[in-house]
Enzyme design. Structure first.
Site, PDB file in Angstrom:
ATOM      1  N   ASP A 295      21.052  37.919   7.990  1.00 10.22           N
ATOM      2  CA  ASP A 295      21.770  39.193   7.930  1.00 10.22           C
ATOM      3  C   ASP A 295      21.735  39.672   6.480  1.00 10.22           C
ATOM      4  O   ASP A 295      22.219  38.973   5.592  1.00 10.22           O
ATOM      5  CB  ASP A 295      23.220  38.955   8.391  1.00 10.22           C
ATOM      6  CG  ASP A 295      23.943  40.241   8.739  1.00 10.22           C
ATOM      7  OD1 ASP A 295      23.556  41.301   8.201  1.00 10.22           O
ATOM      8  OD2 ASP A 295      24.889  40.189   9.538  1.00 10.22           O
ATOM      9  N   ARG A 297      22.979  42.658   5.466  1.00  7.59           N
ATOM     10  CA  ARG A 297      23.886  43.799   5.286  1.00  7.59           C
ATOM     11  C   ARG A 297      24.929  43.541   4.199  1.00  7.59           C
ATOM     12  O   ARG A 297      25.272  42.404   3.927  1.00  7.59           O
ATOM     13  CB  ARG A 297      24.624  44.091   6.600  1.00  7.59           C
ATOM     14  CG  ARG A 297      23.736  44.670   7.647  1.00  7.59           C
ATOM     15  CD  ARG A 297      24.470  44.843   8.951  1.00  7.59           C
ATOM     16  NE  ARG A 297      24.747  43.566   9.605  1.00  7.59           N
ATOM     17  CZ  ARG A 297      25.321  43.449  10.785  1.00  7.59           C
ATOM     18  NH1 ARG A 297      25.719  44.519  11.437  1.00  7.59           N
ATOM     19  NH2 ARG A 297      25.524  42.259  11.328  1.00  7.59           N
TER      20      ARG A 297
END
Ligand SMILES: Nc1nc2c(ncn2[C@@H]2O[C@H](COP(=O)(O)OP(=O)(O)OP(=O)(O)O)[C@@H](O)[C@H]2O)c(=O)[nH]1
Ligand SMILES: [Zn+2]
Length: 363
Positions: A295, A297
């Site tokens: 991930d 983000r």
């Protein structure tokens, strides 16, 4: 105030340059490096690079290096010397896992042990933030500023760039207007724009939520395939509509639509990941083979936008504990997790199971 671009603005230029295949230059006290993104490398630029004095190195993340069986002696990355007969295809094949299974042996690849990887690390961060494959060619330079000036290339002072590259850019509130929606006629859309020219992010406000009480909130990451096309491979579209529907029923809520497509790797890389998933890898393995973390983000952004809208406490619609943790760490109180279990299909069952098993998602 100077008319010249500041560091975040130079960074934005550098991202655009790399996406077009234009090299950029890092400057350090003792010298610097010429940087080219592997994904956008052209035969013409590679042959120019090879005429220059010095030996170029290909920087790959440790994730990608692991797949290629190259030793990441620098911990989080590996540096490979560019062979004298290197072609754009050679560079591309090391950066892009598309053909890994068809042409598995690219080695043995001898990674460099000695030398400093600081600029390589910065180049990989820059490539990631440009939503390109995380792989870059670097050529050491003695006189970086003069070189950049001679070739009209963007020059980045490496030290200051390293300080800025991980920092979310300040957001300006651009406009907000009434937007009647199916779920509620009392809808409002706010548009936020980062100072560094990056992706805009949106907030959908339903009703007039009380700023002094916890608000029903959703942090939704863009998913073009799920949100717009109705893809069956994930649960994003039903989650988006489910969250808005829930807010409509309660008469109040706020949905942040964050343009962090593909868990922050961009749509092109997400589609590369989908291609790998068709070869049998799961969502996490596919990200790793591409050289990314599970991930990529940055949820600090969500907390900042909530604060900008006047909210400090939320009832968060999510199954992802990382979002809750990030909110708390960035000054947003999460008084309740509201589960959001919708949209399971035969196609996304394995994807949802992987998220539960490997990314800690709550069932
Ligand atoms: N890299 C990658 N991204 C994916 C894949 N499938 C979906 N996505 C992206 O994953 C993100 C899903 O975001 P969210 O809806 O916030 O989901 P979440 O982190 O699972 O958390 P909750 O839905 O809140 O539980 C979107 O940006 C999608 O584009 C995939 O296979 N690979
Ligand atoms: Zn999706």
């Amino acid at each position: 105030m100077s008319l010249a671009p500041d560091i975040p603005e130079c960074l934005a230029r550098a991202r655009a340059d790399l996406r077009m295949g234009v090299p950029v230059v890092f400057e350090t006290h003792g010298g610097g490096a010429l940087v080219l993104a592997a994904e956008t490398l052209t035969p013409a630029r590679l042959s120019e690079l090879m005429k220059l004095p010095g030996r170029a190195e290909l920087a790959l993340t440790a994730r990608r290096a692991e797949t290629l069986k190259a030793r990441p002696y620098d911990g989080d990355l590996a540096r490979l010397p560019l062979p004298a007969d290197a072609t754009p295809q050679w560079v591309r094949a090391l950066a892009d896992p598309a053909d890994d299974l068809r042409h598995p042996m690219k080695g043995p690849l001898m990674a460099l042990r000695s030398g400093d990887a600081t600029l390589h690390r910065l180049a990989l961060k820059l490539a990631k933030s440009a939503r390109l494959l995380p792989a870059a060619l670097l050529l050491p330079l003695d006189h970086a500023a003069a070189f950049a000036q001679a070739w009209n290339l963007t020059l980045l002072p490496a030290g200051e760039t390293a300080l800025h590259i991980d920092r979310p850019s300040p957001m300006a509130s651009v406009v907000s207007a009434r937007l009647p929606l199916e779920v509620s006629e009392a809808g409002r859309l706010h548009v936020f724009r980062p100072a560094d020219g990056g992706e805009e992010h949106y907030a959908v406000e339903i009703g007039r939520p009380d700023r002094s009480a916890p608000v029903l909130a959703r942090l939704h990451s863009a998913c073009f395939t799920g949100d717009v096309l109705g893809s069956l491979k994930c649960d994003c579209g039903p989650q988006l509509r489910g969250a808005l529907g829930h807010m409509g029923e309660e008469g109040a809520g706020v949905l942040l639509y964050l343009n962090q497509e593909g868990r922050g790797i961009g749509l092109a890389n997400k589609m590369r990941a989908y291609s790998l998933q068709d070869q049998g890898f799961d969502t996490v393995e596919a990200n790793h083979r591409l050289g990314f973390e599970d991930d990529e983000r940055d949820f600090r952004l969500g907390a900042e936008l909530l604060q900008r809208l006047g909210f400090s406490s939320v009832r968060l619609l999510t199954n992802n504990p990382a979002k809750i943790e990030m909110m708390r760490r960035n000054g947003i109180e999460v008084v309740e997790r509201v589960p959001l279990k919708v949209g399971e299909t035969a196609y996304n069952r394995a994807y949802l199971a992987t998220k539960a098993a490997k990314s800690g998602h709550l069932l």
